[in-house]
Structures are given as C-alpha cells and as structure tokens.
Design a protein around this motif. Structure first.
Motif, short mmCIF file in Angstrom:
data_model
loop_
_atom_site.label_atom_id
_atom_site.label_comp_id
_atom_site.label_asym_id
_atom_site.label_seq_id
_atom_site.Cartn_x
_atom_site.Cartn_y
_atom_site.Cartn_z
N HIS A 111 0.81 -1.21 0.00
CA HIS A 111 0.00 0.00 0.00
C HIS A 111 0.85 1.26 0.00
O HIS A 111 0.51 2.26 -0.64
CB HIS A 111 -0.91 0.00 1.24
CG HIS A 111 -1.75 1.22 1.38
ND1 HIS A 111 -1.73 2.02 2.49
CD2 HIS A 111 -2.65 1.79 0.53
CE1 HIS A 111 -2.57 3.03 2.33
NE2 HIS A 111 -3.14 2.91 1.17
N GLU A 112 1.97 1.21 0.69
CA GLU A 112 2.91 2.32 0.72
C GLU A 112 4.33 1.76 0.70
O GLU A 112 4.54 0.57 0.95
CB GLU A 112 2.73 3.16 2.00
CG GLU A 112 1.36 3.79 2.16
CD GLU A 112 1.12 4.94 1.20
OE1 GLU A 112 2.11 5.43 0.60
OE2 GLU A 112 -0.05 5.35 1.06
N ASN A 113 5.30 2.64 0.45
CA ASN A 113 6.68 2.19 0.55
C ASN A 113 7.13 2.05 2.00
O ASN A 113 8.12 1.38 2.29
CB ASN A 113 7.62 3.13 -0.21
CG ASN A 113 7.57 4.57 0.30
OD1 ASN A 113 6.51 5.07 0.67
ND2 ASN A 113 8.70 5.23 0.28
N GLU A 114 6.41 2.66 2.95
CA GLU A 114 6.68 2.45 4.38
C GLU A 114 5.90 1.21 4.81
O GLU A 114 4.68 1.16 4.68
CB GLU A 114 6.26 3.67 5.19
CG GLU A 114 6.87 3.73 6.57
CD GLU A 114 6.29 2.72 7.54
OE1 GLU A 114 7.05 1.82 7.98
OE2 GLU A 114 5.08 2.81 7.83
N ILE A 115 6.58 0.20 5.35
CA ILE A 115 5.99 -1.13 5.48
C ILE A 115 5.82 -1.62 6.92
O ILE A 115 5.55 -2.79 7.14
CB ILE A 115 6.81 -2.16 4.68
CG1 ILE A 115 8.30 -2.14 5.11
CG2 ILE A 115 6.64 -1.92 3.19
CD1 ILE A 115 9.14 -3.22 4.45
N PHE A 145 11.38 1.42 4.90
CA PHE A 145 10.99 1.77 3.54
C PHE A 145 11.52 0.75 2.53
O PHE A 145 12.67 0.32 2.62
CB PHE A 145 11.49 3.18 3.20
CG PHE A 145 10.91 4.26 4.07
CD1 PHE A 145 9.80 4.97 3.65
CD2 PHE A 145 11.44 4.53 5.33
CE1 PHE A 145 9.24 5.96 4.45
CE2 PHE A 145 10.89 5.50 6.15
CZ PHE A 145 9.78 6.22 5.71
N THR A 146 10.68 0.42 1.56
CA THR A 146 11.04 -0.64 0.60
C THR A 146 12.31 -0.34 -0.16
O THR A 146 13.06 -1.26 -0.51
CB THR A 146 9.89 -0.87 -0.41
OG1 THR A 146 9.63 0.34 -1.15
CG2 THR A 146 8.62 -1.31 0.31
N GLU A 147 12.57 0.94 -0.42
CA GLU A 147 13.76 1.28 -1.21
C GLU A 147 15.06 1.01 -0.45
O GLU A 147 16.14 1.12 -1.05
CB GLU A 147 13.69 2.75 -1.65
CG GLU A 147 13.68 3.77 -0.53
CD GLU A 147 12.29 4.20 -0.09
OE1 GLU A 147 12.16 5.28 0.49
OE2 GLU A 147 11.33 3.43 -0.34
N ASP A 148 14.96 0.66 0.82
CA ASP A 148 16.15 0.33 1.61
C ASP A 148 16.34 -1.17 1.79
O ASP A 148 17.21 -1.60 2.55
CB ASP A 148 16.05 1.00 2.99
CG ASP A 148 16.03 2.52 2.90
OD1 ASP A 148 16.71 3.06 2.00
OD2 ASP A 148 15.33 3.16 3.70
#
Length: 452
Positions: A111-115, A145-148
């Motif tokens: 739903h968001e990049n914060e998981i 965050f997914t990008e990490d």
C-alpha cells in the motif's frame, strides 16, 4: 487509495432471487435503480459476513467490471497472492496491486513504501537499524521503507493485516503470506484465466515523483527509479500487454502523461490509463506541487493542461480544479481512458450525530449520512467518453452511511446504485459483494434491455 464484507442474505441464490431479497428488505426502485436508501440492512449483511463465496462468473460483456481493491482485502491481508487468488475466485474481473520498488528496482505490491503497518519488519532485529524518518510527498513518515531493502531481504518478511481493529478476522493470517512481486501477480492472473474469462490487472504507481526524483535511500543516495518504466517493462517481459486486461492508474498527472507520450510508445504497447483523484476540495496532486517548487517548465511537463485549468497551474491547485468538463475533455483527448474519483466525492456525505448502530451489535459505528446528491463530475466525465471507476466500497459498518429513509445502506446497495448512475466499475474490498450487485443490476435492467 482512500478509505466494504458482508454478502446479502441471499448470496447463494440466483440473480432473480437476490433481487427479490433486496426488494423484500425494503428497497425502493425508481426507473430500474434501487435507491441508496434501500437494500439489505447493515444488520442483515453482517449475518452473512462469515464465509466468502466462490463465484463462477461470466465474462462481463456489458462492460461492467468489478475491481478487487488490493485483492479480496476484506477477507485476507491486502496485497498478498492469497488475497488476489480469493478475489479471482469470488468473480473479480481485475485485481489491483499498488506498486513500490525495492532497492534493486523490483516492483512489489504494498500500500505504501513504508511497510511497518503491513509487514512484520519490526520483529526482525537484523533490520532494526533501518528504521528512519523520511519526507514522502511532503509528509514526514517514520518506519521502514522498501527502497532500503533488496528483494531477497523483502522475501524474509511476512504480511500483516493493515487495519486489524476494523478487520480482526484478517489478523489470524498475520505472518503466513509473503510479499509478492508484480511479476508474480501477473503470473497468477495468467494461470487463473480460463476459457472466455481473462483476469485483468489494475496496477497503481505509488509516489512516482518520490521514487524518480525526490526520494533517497537510507545511505543518502537518490532512488532514481521510474515506476512507470519498470511497470511497462514487467508487463512486456511477462507477455501481459493485452489492453483489454490492463489499466494503469496514478494520482499524479506527469506520471501518466509520460507513460502515454514516451514510455509506452518506446515499448510498443498502448494500454488504457486512469487518472485518480484524491479529495477534490483539499488534496493537491503531489507532482504539481513538486514541479512548481522545483521551478520546472510546467508547459513542458503538462502540455496544454494548464490552459484548461481555471487560474492555471499553481502549487496549491486542488484536484477539484481538474474535475471540470474542459479538463476532463483534454485528458480524454490526450492521455486518459478513464478517471478514478473518490466515492466520498461522487456521493457526498454529511456527519451523523449521534452515530447509529447499523448491524445490531450494540456499537454505533455509522457516523455519516447520505446527502442524496451526486457530484457533477460523474456526469461530466461520462459525457466526455471517459470510463469512471470510483474507489473504494467497503462493507464494514464504519464505512457505511445512513440513507435518507433512515436505514443504513450496505455496500451491496451502494454498488447497485453506482452501476445505475453510470459508472463502469468500482474498487471494492469484498469482490463477492460487487459481483452480487452486478447480478442484481443486470436482472433489474433485463426487461429494459430485452424490450428494446
């Protein structure tokens, strides 16, 4: 998307018997359309909440579709293969993944990049040092965050119910399901497509400006990932490019214009694009706010869109300024096949005080009432030839509204009403309720169609 599970008491009946149940429950019918005030009561719906149905649908030849919002998210934790699989078996035509990217550029459904709210990442001590605070679309957000995370690291996490206070039954599945990639979702849709039934996908790019231009990883390096580019590349790689089976949606304008003008032509595909709308009165497209702040040439980014918006494009121009006939017509002519407005704007509600108990459980959770009005955007969009797919129908009591006759209208009644108002489909957390509503609407209108 912004913030319906019960099935009508006659869920297992034929469409004609469903219609009879609806009418017996107190539904008034005007010009073939059940009023929002009518339909089974919330209490009746709650009695049928226990077990989702496994519907054997027919292909939607009349163009009316049911879109499973993040899968059958009223029954399983959202954005899991199990939620998507159940949605398909309940009869959904399209399944909707929200797409974000991993550190190594793989699209996954969250739903968001914060998981922190949708996975068990907080229970993994090896990832404790990755908790941080970032600014996403202008808002400070703290978490993971997914990008990490690389995809391999994401594979170690398990999904959790995002709103357990509202959907406690879903919480029993916490920890069971992995986080799916977009490619895995496409393969599921391909496997589940049989005979004349072809399951479609309706992906949304989440925070595309953040991922492409503004966002940074934990180490400070820019993310620099085009979600639109990655989305189309994945569709092509998986051979999932039939325009009858894909809609691409976004709350941002630049993202969709770029898809239409550059990304899709370069890939040799032409897929329908749907412009999402956040609240018309208060929300602002983030890409617009960002581009104004960065001093970018708006005419280069948006073409002649600004000339269609009253007062031109400004950092604070709300979504409502893009809901006029002039803008809708320009969008239709230049990039959009449809629009996805928030249901709360199309069917405005007013506060209800005191709250009422809609399902008879002793708790008064219905806090709004229908105003019996329809926003002109609906008629204007349809007049421009745009598809209209509002979001989100949810069946839990807290998402329902009291109708003008004093009854609490179920998601089933609301869905039938939306079809009657001319929408081509809608996003719903309980796909079986949407399928039942479509059956009812078709049955109601059968004499009109056959009499032509």
């Amino acid at each position: 998307m912004n913030p319906d599970t019960p099935v009508a008491p006659c869920r297992r009946a034929t469409a004609r018997r469903r219609l009879a149940c609806l009418l017996l429950a107190g539904c008034s019918v005007t010009h073939g359309l059940p009023a929002l005030a009518a339909g089974p009561s919330a209490a009746d719906g709650a009695k049928a909440h226990a077990a989702p149905s496994h519907h054997r649908p027919r292909a939607p030849r009349d163009g009316l579709i049911v879109i499973a919002h993040r899968g059958a998210s009223g029954y399983r934790p959202e954005h899991t293969l199990e939620a998507y699989r159940l949605a398909i078996r309940q009869g959904a035509d399209f399944i909707e993944p929200d797409l974000v990217a991993t550190r190594d550029g793989v699209l996954i459904a969250r739903h968001e990049n914060e998981i922190s709210g949708t996975t068990d990442v907080a229970r993994h001590p090896e990832f404790a040092d990755r908790r941080t605070t970032k600014r996403v679309d202008g808002q400070l957000v703290t978490g993971w965050f997914t990008e990490d995370f690389t995809l391999a690291e994401i594979r170690r996490l398990r999904a959790r119910e995002r709103i357990p206070g509202i959907r406690p039954d879903n919480a029993r599945f916490d920890g069971l399901y992995t986080i799916p990639t977009f490619a895995e979702i496409l393969r599921l849709a391909a496997r589940e497509s049989r005979g004349h039934r072809r399951i479609g996908v309706y992906p949304e790019t989440k925070h595309p400006t953040y991922f492409a231009r503004e966002g940074r990883r934990l180490d400070g390096s820019p993310i620099g990932i085009s979600l639109g580019q990655a989305l189309v590349e994945t569709l092509v790689e998986e051979g999932f490019t039939d325009p009858r089976r894909v809609f691409i949606q976004s709350f941002e304008f630049e993202n969709l214009i770029e898809l239409h003008e550059a990304i899709m032509p370069a890939a040799g595909v032409d897929l329908p694009l749907v412009q999402l709308y956040d609240d018309l009165d208060t929300a602002v497209p983030y890409d617009l706010a960002y581009n104004v702040a960065q001093g970018r040439d708006l005419a280069t980014v948006y073409g002649e869109l600004g000339s269609k918006v009253e007062g031109g494009l400004q950092a604070g121009t709300p979504y409502g300024a893009f809901a006029t006939p002039a803008v809708l017509g320009w969008m239709k002519a230049n990039y959009a096949s449809g629009v996805g407005p928030w249901k709360g704007n199309l069917l405005p509600r007013a506060p209800l005080a005191p709250p009422v108990d809609g399902d008879g459980d002793g708790e008064a959770e219905v806090v709004s009432r229908s105003t019996a009005r329809v926003h002109p955007m609906l008629g204007d969009a349809l007049a421009q030839g745009l598809l209209v797919h509002p979001y989100t129908l949810r069946a839990e009591e807290g998402y329902l509204a009291q109708a003008p006759n004093g009854n609490v209208a179920t998601a089933l009644a609301e869905a039938v009403q939306l079809y009657g108002l001319g929408v081509n489909g809608f996003f719903i957390d309980q796909p079986d309720v949407g399928v039942a509503a479509r059956d009812i609407f078709r049955e109601i209108n059968r004499p009109l169609i056959e009499g032509r």
